[in-house]
Motif scaffolding. Structure first.
Motif, PDB file in Angstrom:
ATOM      1  N   LEU A  14       0.827  -1.209   0.000  1.00  0.00           N
ATOM      2  CA  LEU A  14       0.000   0.000   0.000  1.00  0.00           C
ATOM      3  C   LEU A  14       0.858   1.255   0.000  1.00  0.00           C
ATOM      4  O   LEU A  14       0.526   2.243  -0.679  1.00  0.00           O
ATOM      5  N   ASP A  15       1.962   1.234   0.735  1.00  0.00           N
ATOM      6  CA  ASP A  15       2.864   2.391   0.737  1.00  0.00           C
ATOM      7  C   ASP A  15       3.472   2.610  -0.639  1.00  0.00           C
ATOM      8  O   ASP A  15       3.622   3.761  -1.088  1.00  0.00           O
ATOM      9  N   VAL A  16       3.826   1.512  -1.321  1.00  0.00           N
ATOM     10  CA  VAL A  16       4.396   1.630  -2.664  1.00  0.00           C
ATOM     11  C   VAL A  16       3.369   2.205  -3.635  1.00  0.00           C
ATOM     12  O   VAL A  16       3.677   3.096  -4.446  1.00  0.00           O
ATOM     13  N   ILE A  21       1.492   6.887  -6.844  1.00  0.00           N
ATOM     14  CA  ILE A  21       0.459   7.873  -7.185  1.00  0.00           C
ATOM     15  C   ILE A  21       0.956   9.287  -6.906  1.00  0.00           C
ATOM     16  O   ILE A  21       0.800  10.197  -7.731  1.00  0.00           O
ATOM     17  N   VAL A  22       1.569   9.469  -5.727  1.00  0.00           N
ATOM     18  CA  VAL A  22       2.102  10.788  -5.381  1.00  0.00           C
ATOM     19  C   VAL A  22       3.193  11.195  -6.362  1.00  0.00           C
ATOM     20  O   VAL A  22       3.272  12.363  -6.785  1.00  0.00           O
ATOM     21  N   LEU A  23       4.043  10.251  -6.766  1.00  0.00           N
ATOM     22  CA  LEU A  23       5.117  10.549  -7.711  1.00  0.00           C
ATOM     23  C   LEU A  23       4.574  10.966  -9.069  1.00  0.00           C
ATOM     24  O   LEU A  23       5.075  11.913  -9.691  1.00  0.00           O
ATOM     25  N   ILE A  24       3.518  10.275  -9.516  1.00  0.00           N
ATOM     26  CA  ILE A  24       2.906  10.632 -10.807  1.00  0.00           C
ATOM     27  C   ILE A  24       2.322  12.042 -10.753  1.00  0.00           C
ATOM     28  O   ILE A  24       2.539  12.861 -11.659  1.00  0.00           O
ATOM     29  N   LEU A  28       3.644  15.322 -12.807  1.00  0.00           N
ATOM     30  CA  LEU A  28       2.766  16.069 -13.701  1.00  0.00           C
ATOM     31  C   LEU A  28       2.764  17.555 -13.355  1.00  0.00           C
ATOM     32  O   LEU A  28       2.937  18.412 -14.235  1.00  0.00           O
ATOM     33  N   LEU A  29       2.587  17.856 -12.056  1.00  0.00           N
ATOM     34  CA  LEU A  29       2.590  19.254 -11.630  1.00  0.00           C
ATOM     35  C   LEU A  29       3.953  19.894 -11.877  1.00  0.00           C
ATOM     36  O   LEU A  29       4.044  21.040 -12.334  1.00  0.00           O
ATOM     37  N   GLY A  30       5.022  19.145 -11.569  1.00  0.00           N
ATOM     38  CA  GLY A  30       6.366  19.678 -11.766  1.00  0.00           C
ATOM     39  C   GLY A  30       6.652  19.983 -13.227  1.00  0.00           C
ATOM     40  O   GLY A  30       7.241  21.019 -13.547  1.00  0.00           O
ATOM     41  N   TYR A  31       6.228  19.096 -14.120  1.00  0.00           N
ATOM     42  CA  TYR A  31       6.455  19.298 -15.561  1.00  0.00           C
ATOM     43  C   TYR A  31       5.747  20.560 -16.049  1.00  0.00           C
ATOM     44  O   TYR A  31       6.330  21.370 -16.781  1.00  0.00           O
TER      45      TYR A  31
END
Length: 294
Positions: A14-16, A21-24, A28-31
């Motif tokens: 679940l942590d992975v 999800i947080v990384l995606i 997206l926001l960072g890009y």
């Protein structure tokens, strides 16, 4: 496998999943922000757009987005509050109530382009309002009202029933109990629902293409008469919003700097939604503490 080991493995999985999800989302926001923020300047935020030359901005589109958001929320919020209070506090289990809740669920899942076509047929053509901010606001009310009503109803239902019993025991009427006890207790949830719906409205494009229009005529910011078609406050003028502008310049490709304008406008749209969410949550907590003397 022992229960303790199975629980540890499940927790890691679940942590992975949460981390991915947080990384995606962060990627997206960072890009968007990394590409768009270098294009953002005061000139970009305040100057009007240019259709066939470079150097234009998003000033009128940005104003249109906030004005349309304000107008649509002024229409939908009182309706949603009334409907949510009735469904949560006064309605009794019946076929009619179940039908209303089913209709709300169905309407809240409609694609925005379908709602936009409905607004075009009803408000633009049938009522002859034309491509205008008013047509867009009414269409967004249809689009936004089901979700906002459901969020407000859920927030009210989460208030412990003992709070209602305490109000009635003190001699308050049912309406006074709702107004003075239930709503203040549910205020953080209500504010969260308003924030979610406002974010949808601010970033909406498909429903506004057919109703508010795809043009941003020059505005006279010295004229604040709502009856004047050149006034920024006129609800009867066509209004291209920021989200529609991003779609338009990418689909037409007639601006020499379309890519830069699109990147900058996308970054502004993301930042506006984020700032609006943070400000609304902060305001909700402050209001809750003030009303409940917490």
């Amino acid at each position: 496998m022992t229960a303790k080991r199975a629980d540890k493995i499940a927790t890691i999985i679940l942590d992975v999943i949460a981390g991915v999800i947080v990384l995606i989302l962060a990627s997206l926001l960072g890009y968007i922000l990394v590409r768009g923020l270098p294009e953002v300047s005061w000139h970009f935020l305040t100057s009007p757009s240019k259709a066939f030359s470079s150097g234009g901005g998003i000033g009128i589109q940005l104003f249109n987005s906030f004005y349309l958001l304000l107008l649509s929320m002024l229409i939908s919020l009182p309706l949603a509050m009334g409907a949510g209070i009735y469904l949560a506090e006064y309605s009794k289990p019946s076929f009619a109530t179940d039908f209303v809740r089913t209709a709300i669920e169905i309407l809240s899942s409609l694609p925005s382009v379908v709602v936009g076509l409905f607004g075009f047929l009803v408000f633009v053509l049938q009522f002859q309002i034309g491509f205008s901010i008013l047509s867009g606001a009414l269409t967004l009310t249809v689009f936004n009202l089901p979700l906002l009503t459901r969020n407000i109803e859920d927030a009210l239902r989460q208030v412990d029933f003992a709070q209602r019993e305490a109000g009635l025991a003190l001699g308050l009427s049912r309406w006074e109990t709702v107004l003075r006890i239930v709503i203040p207790e549910a205020l953080p949830g209500i504010i969260s629902g308003v924030v979610l719906s406002a974010g949808r409205v601010f970033g909406e494009a498909a429903a506004l293409i057919y109703t508010a229009g795809q043009s941003a005529p020059a505005l006279n910011f010295a004229d604040w008469n709502p009856a004047s078609i050149s006034s920024p406050l006129s609800p009867m003028r066509p209004a291209e919003t920021l989200a529609v502008h991003i779609w338009k310049i990418n689909s037409e490709g007639i601006q020499p700097d379309a890519s830069a304008v699109s990147a900058g406008a996308s970054a502004v749209l993301i930042l506006a939604v984020l700032l609006f969410n943070f400000a609304a949550r902060f305001l909700g907590n402050k209001l809750h503490k003030k009303i409940t003397a917490g």
